[in-house]
Design an enzyme around this catalytic site. Structure first.
Site, PDB file in Angstrom:
ATOM      1  N   GLU A  42       1.353  -1.189  -0.116  1.00 40.02           N
ATOM      2  CA  GLU A  42      -0.681   0.285   0.252  1.00 40.02           C
ATOM      3  C   GLU A  42       0.624   1.470  -0.132  1.00 40.02           C
ATOM      4  O   GLU A  42       0.425   1.794  -0.666  1.00 40.02           O
ATOM      5  CB  GLU A  42      -0.578   0.545   1.542  1.00 40.02           C
ATOM      6  CG  GLU A  42      -2.079  -0.808   1.688  1.00 40.02           C
ATOM      7  CD  GLU A  42      -2.629  -1.004   2.709  1.00 40.02           C
ATOM      8  OE1 GLU A  42      -2.685   0.099   3.222  1.00 40.02           O
ATOM      9  OE2 GLU A  42      -2.969  -1.358   3.466  1.00 40.02           O
ATOM     10  N   ASP A  60       0.610   3.737  -2.789  1.00 41.06           N
ATOM     11  CA  ASP A  60      -0.131   5.276  -2.970  1.00 41.06           C
ATOM     12  C   ASP A  60       1.539   6.559  -4.121  1.00 41.06           C
ATOM     13  O   ASP A  60       0.596   7.219  -4.467  1.00 41.06           O
ATOM     14  CB  ASP A  60      -0.191   5.505  -1.606  1.00 41.06           C
ATOM     15  CG  ASP A  60      -0.347   6.798  -1.344  1.00 41.06           C
ATOM     16  OD1 ASP A  60      -1.471   7.734  -1.301  1.00 41.06           O
ATOM     17  OD2 ASP A  60       0.566   7.817  -0.204  1.00 41.06           O
ATOM     18  N   ASP A 114      -6.840   0.217   0.168  1.00 46.92           N
ATOM     19  CA  ASP A 114      -6.058  -0.293   0.031  1.00 46.92           C
ATOM     20  C   ASP A 114      -5.508  -1.557  -0.785  1.00 46.92           C
ATOM     21  O   ASP A 114      -4.700  -1.576  -1.224  1.00 46.92           O
ATOM     22  CB  ASP A 114      -6.084  -0.326   1.349  1.00 46.92           C
ATOM     23  CG  ASP A 114      -6.147   1.131   3.077  1.00 46.92           C
ATOM     24  OD1 ASP A 114      -5.797   1.623   2.205  1.00 46.92           O
ATOM     25  OD2 ASP A 114      -6.820   0.133   3.974  1.00 46.92           O
ATOM     26  N   GLU A 137      -4.002   0.393  -3.900  1.00 48.72           N
ATOM     27  CA  GLU A 137      -2.888   1.210  -4.389  1.00 48.72           C
ATOM     28  C   GLU A 137      -1.767  -0.204  -3.895  1.00 48.72           C
ATOM     29  O   GLU A 137      -0.813  -0.145  -4.859  1.00 48.72           O
ATOM     30  CB  GLU A 137      -2.436   1.445  -2.724  1.00 48.72           C
ATOM     31  CG  GLU A 137      -3.487   2.911  -2.819  1.00 48.72           C
ATOM     32  CD  GLU A 137      -3.179   3.325  -1.116  1.00 48.72           C
ATOM     33  OE1 GLU A 137      -3.275   4.465  -1.350  1.00 48.72           O
ATOM     34  OE2 GLU A 137      -3.023   3.293  -0.147  1.00 48.72           O
TER      35      GLU A 137
END
Length: 239
Positions: free
Chosen positions: A50, A54, A123, A126
């Site tokens: 994650e 991101d 999540d 990502e």
């Protein structure tokens, strides 16, 4: 989230259909689609991915916006970026590609609703982007992001600030007070609720909105007030 786990070729084929990328590292792909509640004996899940996803998403979207809007000031680019990388947008795109069907998670996680479900799906998105980057390089991640995010970046209202933030700023100027939100109704089953929320600002007519989470309904209600008071236009631009 998925109940019966796809693995190996079946999982790789399903992901390739959704992303356009054929994974060579099947272990990485399975890790990217495993929530902590279903981690195996080796302890693999997507939490670390994650973090990387991101950053990859932010870079690709920032580069896309920088090229697409050469005359936009830094402030506008930041607003556009924030709207495109927030949890709601990630979860929506996850829904579009059926990502939840591929993620392995514990039963208690699969039954989450509202904001928690949005965050969970964001999540997972990502983590998938990170896996694309690690398996195929930045170009593989870029192709997927551009395919799913470009149209959104040009949609009406893409340069708007968050509606609740915009309403709060306007409310302090127009009424000298903060917006007051109230949940008027909650319908549907726990796994798929529908909220109706109202918001009042001083003596102005209230706004109402509905959404699958309380936050989504609050955003809709805030938008209605901003449009009704001609702060925003219905077409998605600041008045």
């Amino acid at each position: 989230m998925a109940g019966k786990r796809l693995t190996g070729e079946a999982l790789a084929a399903a992901v390739a259909e959704r992303t356009g990328h054929a994974f060579s590292d099947r272990a990485l792909l399975e890790r990217a689609l495993t929530h902590a509640s279903a981690r195996d004996d080796a302890g693999f899940d997507y939490e670390r991915l994650e973090f990387l996803g991101d950053r990859v998403l932010g870079l690709v979207v920032a580069d896309m916006l920088f090229a697409a809007f050469p005359d936009a000031p830094e402030g506008e680019l930041s607003v556009r970026l924030n709207a495109l990388v927030n949890a709601e947008t990630l979860a929506e795109i996850g829904e579009e590609i059926g990502l939840a069907e591929l993620v392995q998670a514990g039963r208690e996680i699969r039954s989450l609703a509202g904001r928690k479900r949005v965050n969970l799906r964001a999540d997972a998105m990502e983590a998938l982007i990170a896996a694309l980057y690690l398996d195929g390089g930045l170009e593989a991640a870029r192709r997927f992001v551009l395919a799913r995010w470009t149209a959104r970046s040009r949609a009406a209202g893409a340069a708007r600030r968050d509606p609740k933030t915009a309403l709060q700023e306007w409310a302090h100027q127009a009424a000298g007070s903060a917006p007051a939100y109230a949940v008027e109704a909650r319908e549907g089953p726990d796994h798929d609720p529908l909220f109706t929320v109202s918001v009042r600002v001083g003596g102005f007519p209230p706004g109402r909105g509905t959404g699958r989470s309380k936050r989504e309904a609050e955003q809709a209600a805030a938008t209605q007030v901003l449009v009704d008071q001609n702060v925003w236009t219905a077409q998605g631009e600041d008045a």
